[in-house]
Design an enzyme around this catalytic site. Structure first.
Site, PDB file in Angstrom:
ATOM      1  N   LYS A 155       0.839  -1.198   0.000  1.00  0.00           N
ATOM      2  CA  LYS A 155       0.000   0.000   0.000  1.00  0.00           C
ATOM      3  C   LYS A 155       0.880   1.257   0.000  1.00  0.00           C
ATOM      4  O   LYS A 155       2.093   1.173   0.248  1.00  0.00           O
ATOM      5  CB  LYS A 155      -0.914  -0.013   1.232  1.00  0.00           C
ATOM      6  CG  LYS A 155      -0.175   0.059   2.556  1.00  0.00           C
ATOM      7  CD  LYS A 155      -1.078  -0.299   3.726  1.00  0.00           C
ATOM      8  CE  LYS A 155      -0.305  -0.223   5.041  1.00  0.00           C
ATOM      9  NZ  LYS A 155      -1.007  -0.893   6.148  1.00  0.00           N
TER      10      LYS A 155
ATOM     11  N   TYR B  23      16.334  30.994   8.091  1.00  0.00           N
ATOM     12  CA  TYR B  23      15.168  31.764   8.536  1.00  0.00           C
ATOM     13  C   TYR B  23      15.132  31.906  10.052  1.00  0.00           C
ATOM     14  O   TYR B  23      15.411  30.948  10.779  1.00  0.00           O
ATOM     15  CB  TYR B  23      13.877  31.063   8.104  1.00  0.00           C
ATOM     16  CG  TYR B  23      13.547  31.215   6.646  1.00  0.00           C
ATOM     17  CD1 TYR B  23      13.329  32.469   6.078  1.00  0.00           C
ATOM     18  CD2 TYR B  23      13.446  30.097   5.821  1.00  0.00           C
ATOM     19  CE1 TYR B  23      13.019  32.596   4.730  1.00  0.00           C
ATOM     20  CE2 TYR B  23      13.131  30.219   4.479  1.00  0.00           C
ATOM     21  CZ  TYR B  23      12.918  31.472   3.935  1.00  0.00           C
ATOM     22  OH  TYR B  23      12.614  31.599   2.617  1.00  0.00           O
TER      23      TYR B  23
HETATM   24  C1  LIG Z   1      -0.216  -1.884   6.852  1.00  0.00           C
HETATM   25  C2  LIG Z   1      -0.782  -3.177   7.291  1.00  0.00           C
HETATM   26  C3  LIG Z   1       0.042  -4.306   7.444  1.00  0.00           C
HETATM   27  C4  LIG Z   1       1.551  -4.235   7.345  1.00  0.00           C
HETATM   28  O1  LIG Z   1       2.068  -3.805   8.591  1.00  0.00           O
HETATM   29  P1  LIG Z   1       3.638  -3.627   8.804  1.00  0.00           P
HETATM   30  O2  LIG Z   1       3.754  -3.204  10.221  1.00  0.00           O
HETATM   31  O3  LIG Z   1       4.069  -2.555   7.852  1.00  0.00           O
HETATM   32  O4  LIG Z   1       4.292  -4.921   8.514  1.00  0.00           O
HETATM   33  C5  LIG Z   1      -0.555  -5.526   7.715  1.00  0.00           C
HETATM   34  N1  LIG Z   1      -1.909  -5.611   7.857  1.00  0.00           N
HETATM   35  C6  LIG Z   1      -2.714  -4.542   7.766  1.00  0.00           C
HETATM   36  C7  LIG Z   1      -4.181  -4.712   7.960  1.00  0.00           C
HETATM   37  C8  LIG Z   1      -2.183  -3.297   7.486  1.00  0.00           C
HETATM   38  O5  LIG Z   1      -2.988  -2.225   7.407  1.00  0.00           O
END
Ligand SMILES: *Cc1c(COP(=O)(O)O)cnc(C)c1O
Length: 354
Positions: free
Chosen positions: A32, A249
């Site tokens: 994702k 700044y």
């Molecule tokens: C993002 C996510 C993962 C992956 O988690 P990590 O800590 O990055 O390994 C697994 N399951 C769900 C439902 C997620 O949203």
């Protein structure tokens, strides 16, 4: 004179193989948010070539973009079923992770509309209270789900990176109760850190994300993963600032000694959080250069007094094997996850070994 983000897809694949071996059971990949910022398409292709056959995305659009690249692989949309995009799931073989009753109903009516039971994951909540069917309701109404083509019962751990946290055990117990209501259905429990919680947290399908990209799934212990990214930015100018002069700044840095200032072409518009002002560093030739003054939109200023070899046009490392994302998260005021998803937006991407 542009920042460069080097991405090592072979290291990502090696990390996946290591995670799969540790899990000792089928292991998918969470890609994702553009593969945690590394580039979902390139990362997913490398993982598919390594043998990964289950991919998790956040949104339908992400799944659609990956579908043609991942023949024969399952793509699960963690965000669930969105009725407005119903046709995309059936036409492009995307599986929703159903986690809410309205969604379950909408998915059921979409299945009736297309005339077949479409596959889906069922997400039960065991403590996150974010997505997922409430456990008691899932148990009570399990029989109403039996005409769906459920492929997997999943839950998501709240604090898997903290093995001593009692929440892990509680979630495991609650999940065991959920499983009783869905006998024979394969399960999915562990994210990256969950894989390292031991065999009781193993399931029929692990869902690692962060560790694939080199983040440490075992905080406080040595990182077992290979680094996957290096972010470098060019030195645009070097100048000698006398004692008493200020830099940047609002003059937040005052030179207490004659200071050689390196101005580097990178800033908060590139995702380098302004909250790191006065706290971060860069690496050049093994030496750490302290970040001085404010982070600007396109520019960072570093104290290069102790790196006399640094020249205009050289690249300093803002992130990489010498400065891991987990460590940069400390001065950027965030987590390694957010470091990966925010850095590199404007950088040129290079896919090759680090
Ligand atoms: C993002 C996510 C993962 C992956 O988690 P990590 O800590 O990055 O390994 C697994 N399951 C769900 C439902 C997620 O949203």
């Amino acid at each position: 004179m542009r920042a460069r983000l080097t991405i090592d897809t072979e290291a990502v694949a090696a990390n996946w193989r290591m995670l799969a071996a540790t899990h000792g059971a089928p292991t998918g990949a969470v890609v994702k948010a553009d593969g945690y910022g590394l580039g979902a398409a390139v990362v997913a292709r490398a993982l598919h070539a390594a043998g990964c056959r289950h991919f998790f995305v956040g949104q339908v659009e992400e799944g659609l973009a990956l579908r043609p690249l991942l023949p024969g692989a399952a793509i699960v949309v963690l965000g669930g079923f969105c009725a407005a995009e119903a046709g995309a799931y059936s036409a492009h073989a995307l599986m929703p992770a159903l986690g809410e009753w309205g969604e379950v109903a909408a998915f059921g009516s979409h299945c009736r509309h297309v005339g077949r039971a479409l596959p889906a994951f069922l997400h039960v909540d065991t403590g996150m209270n974010r997505l997922g069917l409430p456990l008691a309701e899932a148990r009570a109404r399990a029989d109403t789900l039996h005409d769906l083509d459920l492929r997997c019962l999943m839950t998501h751990l709240v604090s898997s990176e903290a093995p001593e946290d009692g929440m892990n055990e509680l979630q495991l117990q609650r999940f065991a109760a959920a499983r009783e209501a869905f006998p024979g259905l394969p399960t999915s429990i562990a994210n990256s850190s969950g894989i390292f919680l031991g065999p009781r947290f193993a399931s029929d399908l692990a869902r690692p994300g962060a560790a694939l990209y080199g983040l440490n799934p075992t905080p406080g212990q040595p990182n077992p993963m290979r680094p996957t990214v290096r972010l470098t930015a060019p030195v645009l100018q070097l100048r000698d600032v006398p004692v008493g002069e200020t830099v940047g700044y609002n003059a937040t840095f005052t030179a207490a000694r004659a200071t050689r200032v390196a101005t580097v072409g990178y800033g908060y518009a590139d995702g380098y959080h302004r909250s790191a002002s006065g706290r971060g560093w860069a690496v050049f030739d093994g030496a750490r250069l302290p970040l001085i003054g404010r982070v600007s939109m396109d520019l960072l200023t570093f104290d290069a007094t102790d790196a006399p070899a640094l020249a205009v046009g050289d690249e300093v490392e803002l992130l990489g094997p010498a400065l891991p994302p987990d460590e940069a998260a400390g001065f950027l005021g965030t987590s390694g996850y957010e470091v990966l998803t925010s850095l590199g937006a404007r950088a040129a991407r290079i896919y090759r070994p680090l």
